[in-house]
Design a protein around this motif. Structure first.
Motif, PDB file in Angstrom:
ATOM      1  N   LYS A   1      84.296  61.488  23.638  1.00 31.05           N
ATOM      2  CA  LYS A   1      83.477  61.823  22.476  1.00 31.05           C
ATOM      3  C   LYS A   1      82.002  61.588  22.776  1.00 31.05           C
ATOM      4  CE  LYS A   1      83.058  60.890  17.531  1.00 31.05           C
ATOM      5  NZ  LYS A   1      83.562  60.066  16.399  1.00 31.05           N
ATOM      6  N   GLY A   2      81.196  62.544  22.414  1.00 24.07           N
ATOM      7  CA  GLY A   2      79.758  62.436  22.665  1.00 24.07           C
ATOM      8  C   GLY A   2      79.361  62.843  24.067  1.00 24.07           C
ATOM      9  N   GLY A   3      80.319  63.351  24.836  1.00 23.34           N
ATOM     10  CA  GLY A   3      80.028  63.724  26.210  1.00 23.34           C
ATOM     11  C   GLY A   3      79.543  65.161  26.345  1.00 23.34           C
ATOM     12  N   GLN A   4      79.015  65.460  27.527  1.00 19.73           N
ATOM     13  CA  GLN A   4      78.554  66.809  27.826  1.00 19.73           C
ATOM     14  C   GLN A   4      79.176  67.269  29.139  1.00 19.73           C
ATOM     15  OE1 GLN A   4      74.495  68.005  26.687  1.00 19.73           O
ATOM     16  NE2 GLN A   4      73.990  65.823  26.854  1.00 19.73           N
ATOM     17  N   LEU A   5      79.541  68.542  29.173  1.00 16.64           N
ATOM     18  CA  LEU A   5      80.130  69.132  30.368  1.00 16.64           C
ATOM     19  C   LEU A   5      79.227  70.247  30.871  1.00 16.64           C
ATOM     20  CD1 LEU A   5      82.484  69.385  32.369  1.00 16.64           C
ATOM     21  CD2 LEU A   5      83.566  70.966  30.745  1.00 16.64           C
ATOM     22  N   ILE A   6      78.949  70.221  32.167  1.00 13.99           N
ATOM     23  CA  ILE A   6      78.012  71.178  32.755  1.00 13.99           C
ATOM     24  C   ILE A   6      78.627  71.739  34.033  1.00 13.99           C
ATOM     25  CG2 ILE A   6      75.742  71.426  33.839  1.00 13.99           C
ATOM     26  CD1 ILE A   6      75.098  68.844  31.948  1.00 13.99           C
ATOM     27  N   ARG A   7      78.545  73.057  34.173  1.00 10.28           N
ATOM     28  CA  ARG A   7      78.929  73.646  35.464  1.00 10.28           C
ATOM     29  C   ARG A   7      77.728  73.478  36.391  1.00 10.28           C
ATOM     30  NH1 ARG A   7      80.853  79.830  37.058  1.00 10.28           N
ATOM     31  NH2 ARG A   7      81.505  79.296  39.191  1.00 10.28           N
ATOM     32  N   TYR A   8      77.893  72.557  37.335  1.00  6.89           N
ATOM     33  CA  TYR A   8      76.769  72.161  38.181  1.00  6.89           C
ATOM     34  C   TYR A   8      76.469  73.218  39.240  1.00  6.89           C
ATOM     35  CZ  TYR A   8      73.680  68.787  40.475  1.00  6.89           C
ATOM     36  OH  TYR A   8      72.587  68.142  40.999  1.00  6.89           O
ATOM     37  N   GLY A   9      77.506  73.926  39.652  1.00  5.06           N
ATOM     38  CA  GLY A   9      77.323  74.986  40.642  1.00  5.06           C
ATOM     39  C   GLY A   9      78.638  75.321  41.306  1.00  5.06           C
ATOM     40  N   GLY A  10      78.958  76.612  41.437  1.00  7.49           N
ATOM     41  CA  GLY A  10      80.184  77.017  42.101  1.00  7.49           C
ATOM     42  C   GLY A  10      81.406  76.415  41.445  1.00  7.49           C
ATOM     43  N   GLU A  11      82.154  75.592  42.212  1.00  6.45           N
ATOM     44  CA  GLU A  11      83.355  74.940  41.703  1.00  6.45           C
ATOM     45  C   GLU A  11      83.095  73.484  41.340  1.00  6.45           C
ATOM     46  OE1 GLU A  11      83.425  74.524  46.222  1.00  6.45           O
ATOM     47  OE2 GLU A  11      82.733  75.963  44.730  1.00  6.45           O
ATOM     48  N   GLU A  12      81.846  73.116  41.151  1.00  6.84           N
ATOM     49  CA  GLU A  12      81.457  71.725  40.893  1.00  6.84           C
ATOM     50  C   GLU A  12      81.018  71.559  39.430  1.00  6.84           C
ATOM     51  OE1 GLU A  12      79.002  68.293  43.360  1.00  6.84           O
ATOM     52  OE2 GLU A  12      78.511  70.420  43.630  1.00  6.84           O
ATOM     53  N   PHE A  13      81.499  70.473  38.832  1.00 10.64           N
ATOM     54  CA  PHE A  13      81.191  70.194  37.424  1.00 10.64           C
ATOM     55  C   PHE A  13      80.577  68.801  37.286  1.00 10.64           C
ATOM     56  CE2 PHE A  13      84.701  73.150  37.547  1.00 10.64           C
ATOM     57  CZ  PHE A  13      84.372  74.099  36.585  1.00 10.64           C
ATOM     58  N   LEU A  14      79.741  68.667  36.266  1.00 10.62           N
ATOM     59  CA  LEU A  14      79.127  67.377  35.956  1.00 10.62           C
ATOM     60  C   LEU A  14      79.513  66.983  34.535  1.00 10.62           C
ATOM     61  CD1 LEU A  14      77.171  65.005  36.451  1.00 10.62           C
ATOM     62  CD2 LEU A  14      75.313  66.498  35.677  1.00 10.62           C
ATOM     63  N   LEU A  15      80.071  65.791  34.410  1.00 12.33           N
ATOM     64  CA  LEU A  15      80.472  65.267  33.114  1.00 12.33           C
ATOM     65  C   LEU A  15      79.601  64.053  32.799  1.00 12.33           C
ATOM     66  CD1 LEU A  15      82.592  65.661  30.859  1.00 12.33           C
ATOM     67  CD2 LEU A  15      84.100  64.108  32.117  1.00 12.33           C
ATOM     68  N   ILE A  16      78.983  64.054  31.619  1.00 10.57           N
ATOM     69  CA  ILE A  16      78.106  62.955  31.203  1.00 10.57           C
ATOM     70  C   ILE A  16      78.595  62.450  29.859  1.00 10.57           C
ATOM     71  CG2 ILE A  16      75.725  62.252  30.714  1.00 10.57           C
ATOM     72  CD1 ILE A  16      74.802  64.764  32.246  1.00 10.57           C
ATOM     73  N   PHE A  17      78.803  61.136  29.753  1.00  9.48           N
ATOM     74  CA  PHE A  17      79.254  60.588  28.467  1.00  9.48           C
ATOM     75  C   PHE A  17      78.883  59.105  28.384  1.00  9.48           C
ATOM     76  CE2 PHE A  17      82.753  60.468  31.505  1.00  9.48           C
ATOM     77  CZ  PHE A  17      83.178  59.142  31.443  1.00  9.48           C
ATOM     78  N   PRO A  18      78.783  58.562  27.165  1.00  7.27           N
ATOM     79  CA  PRO A  18      78.430  57.148  26.995  1.00  7.27           C
ATOM     80  C   PRO A  18      79.530  56.240  27.542  1.00  7.27           C
ATOM     81  CG  PRO A  18      78.140  58.371  24.954  1.00  7.27           C
ATOM     82  CD  PRO A  18      78.890  59.262  25.880  1.00  7.27           C
ATOM     83  N   ALA A  19      79.139  55.205  28.270  1.00  7.02           N
ATOM     84  CA  ALA A  19      80.096  54.239  28.818  1.00  7.02           C
ATOM     85  C   ALA A  19      79.361  52.942  29.139  1.00  7.02           C
ATOM     86  CB  ALA A  19      80.769  54.784  30.073  1.00  7.02           C
ATOM     87  N   THR A  20      80.082  51.823  29.090  1.00  8.53           N
ATOM     88  CA  THR A  20      79.459  50.518  29.346  1.00  8.53           C
ATOM     89  C   THR A  20      80.226  49.683  30.363  1.00  8.53           C
ATOM     90  OG1 THR A  20      80.651  49.588  27.440  1.00  8.53           O
ATOM     91  CG2 THR A  20      78.400  50.389  27.054  1.00  8.53           C
ATOM     92  N   ASN A  21      81.467  50.070  30.671  1.00 12.39           N
ATOM     93  CA  ASN A  21      82.316  49.262  31.532  1.00 12.39           C
ATOM     94  C   ASN A  21      82.811  50.094  32.711  1.00 12.39           C
ATOM     95  OD1 ASN A  21      85.172  48.194  32.341  1.00 12.39           O
ATOM     96  ND2 ASN A  21      84.185  46.484  31.268  1.00 12.39           N
ATOM     97  N   ILE A  22      82.601  49.564  33.934  1.00  6.16           N
ATOM     98  CA  ILE A  22      82.945  50.337  35.130  1.00  6.16           C
ATOM     99  C   ILE A  22      84.452  50.522  35.264  1.00  6.16           C
ATOM    100  CG2 ILE A  22      82.905  50.327  37.653  1.00  6.16           C
ATOM    101  CD1 ILE A  22      80.201  49.029  37.548  1.00  6.16           C
ATOM    102  N   LYS A  23      85.239  49.485  34.990  1.00  2.00           N
ATOM    103  CA  LYS A  23      86.690  49.591  35.142  1.00  2.00           C
ATOM    104  C   LYS A  23      87.292  50.560  34.133  1.00  2.00           C
ATOM    105  CE  LYS A  23      87.379  45.046  37.242  1.00  2.00           C
ATOM    106  NZ  LYS A  23      88.077  43.744  37.179  1.00  2.00           N
ATOM    107  N   THR A  24      86.773  50.516  32.902  1.00  3.29           N
ATOM    108  CA  THR A  24      87.224  51.493  31.901  1.00  3.29           C
ATOM    109  C   THR A  24      86.822  52.897  32.314  1.00  3.29           C
ATOM    110  OG1 THR A  24      87.001  49.839  30.161  1.00  3.29           O
ATOM    111  CG2 THR A  24      87.112  52.136  29.472  1.00  3.29           C
ATOM    112  N   LEU A  25      85.639  53.006  32.861  1.00  5.37           N
ATOM    113  CA  LEU A  25      85.164  54.305  33.348  1.00  5.37           C
ATOM    114  C   LEU A  25      86.083  54.836  34.437  1.00  5.37           C
ATOM    115  CD1 LEU A  25      83.075  56.575  33.712  1.00  5.37           C
ATOM    116  CD2 LEU A  25      81.771  55.020  35.198  1.00  5.37           C
ATOM    117  N   ALA A  26      86.496  53.955  35.343  1.00  3.16           N
ATOM    118  CA  ALA A  26      87.374  54.388  36.438  1.00  3.16           C
ATOM    119  C   ALA A  26      88.696  54.915  35.905  1.00  3.16           C
ATOM    120  CB  ALA A  26      87.614  53.213  37.388  1.00  3.16           C
TER     121      ALA A  26
END
Length: 379
Positions: A286-311
């Motif tokens: 929720k609150g994230g953004q999805l971007i086609r960065y180029g070709g078959e590559e995508f960039l996902l950006i979203f709010p996060a505070t914890n590395i393990k949860t992020l993983a």
């Protein structure tokens, strides 16, 4: 039949819009000038006193009463944007007409036959300064002239027929000219309204066109998600914000995508890209953004505070993408690199670069996995 139904639906909106235009653009800005007309109406109390002498006290009292009532009504109507202001003005004009015609009757009783022109001034005001609609103007002018025609004119004809018929024609001509003037004013108002509606319509179309062009320039044609141009605009806006950010940047890449194109064709390759984009869009936090960065590559950006949860979150999303079957015998796997950034230590571009390095490590270490450099550096 259907055109008639369409007309009945749109016409009331046009009428309401025209009324609103009259109130806000024509009548409300003009209403303050009515205070000047009230002041002039009161000034004639001096003439009433000089000509009618003690017989004029009732007329003077009536003038002041009407002026006070008119001022209060006008003040409150203007302050509260009362849309019945034109109707109020008509009533005030008719009331003023009755007063000036009655003063003429009193003048006749004391032998003065030259005090019957006050109604002409009122009609001239309606035809020139007033912003009443044509129908209201006609009602006001008739209401002013009728007492003169019914009561004063017959009396004056008996006293001086030739002189009165000359004055009578002046009154009627003034009424006709003022009615024509109000009709021309209404035609000009309607023309102005149509022009304003055309400008409004063109502005709406231009705004919609600009929005479409903006969407086209910021949307990837194949996947219908945000593209690199959108990312550049977003970065330039976010980097100027003073508040700190805690964002996860995730780079995802379809493994061995060139082989898919070479072995199955670009149509299948496009289908794979669209399916991966669809899965990422459906599963982005929720609150994230999805971007086609180029070709078959995508960039996902979203709010996060914890590395393990992020993983855990990134690995879950990545595995869902790896479950895609674009075509029989076409297996899709996805590699990912992620980085957790904050504004105290990172810029957006550096965070994207760190996520890209994580993706590179995932590719070099066998693909179909997630690498978070920060997690590797944690003891």
């Amino acid at each position: 039949m259907f055109s008639f139904l369409h007309l009945t639906k749109t016409l009331p909106f046009q009428v309401l819009r025209y009324r609103l235009f009259i109130d806000t653009q024509i009548y409300q800005p003009y209403s303050r000038f009515m205070y000047g007309a009230i002041a002039v109406f009161l000034l004639f109390s001096i003439t009433d006193f000089l000509v009618l002498q003690h017989h004029g006290f009732i007329i003077i009292a009536a003038r002041f009463t009407l002026a006070i009532v008119a001022t209060l009504c006008l003040y409150f109507a203007s302050r509260h944007h009362w849309r019945g202001l034109p109707l109020l003005e008509v009533g005030l004009f008719i009331g003023a007409g009755l007063i000036v015609q009655y003063s003429g009757i009193i003048a006749l009783h004391i032998g003065n036959t030259n005090y019957q022109s006050g109604g002409i001034l009122l009609m001239l005001y309606i035809g020139t300064f007033s912003r009443l609609s044509f129908s209201y103007s006609v009602i006001a002018i008739v209401g002013i002239a009728l007492p003169y025609i019914l009561y004063l004119h017959p009396e004056l004809v008996r006293l001086s027929e030739a002189k009165e018929y000359n004055h009578y024609m002046i009154v009627l001509s003034t009424a006709v000219f003022c009615i024509l003037g109000s009709y021309r004013r209404e035609l000009e108002t309607k023309t102005r309204f149509r022009e304003s509606q055309q400008i409004r319509s063109q502005s709406i179309r231009l705004s919609a066109y600009s929005k479409r062009q903006k969407n086209l320039s910021e949307t990837d044609a194949l996947t219908q998600i945000n593209n690199r141009h959108y990312l550049n605009l977003w970065v330039s806006q976010e980097e100027h914000l003073p508040s700190p950010f805690n964002l996860a940047f995730v780079m995802l890449d379809i493994d061995r995508f060139k082989q898919v194109n070479d072995n199955y064709g670009h149509d299948v390759g496009d289908k794979v890209i669209k399916q991966v984009a669809s899965v990422l869009l459906a599963n982005k936090p929720k609150g994230g953004q999805l971007i086609r960065y180029g070709g078959e590559e995508f960039l996902l950006i979203f709010p996060a505070t914890n590395i393990k949860t992020l993983a855990c979150d990134v690995e879950s999303i990545r595995k869902k993408c790896s479950e895609i079957t674009a075509q029989k015998n076409v297996l899709v796997t996805v590699s990912a690199g992620a980085y957790l950034a904050n504004s105290q230590n990172d810029t957006i571009l550096s965070a994207i670069n760190y996520a890209d390095k994580g993706l590179y490590q995932a590719k070099q270490s066998g693909r179909n996995k997630t690498v978070i450099p920060q997690l590797l550096d944690t003891p």
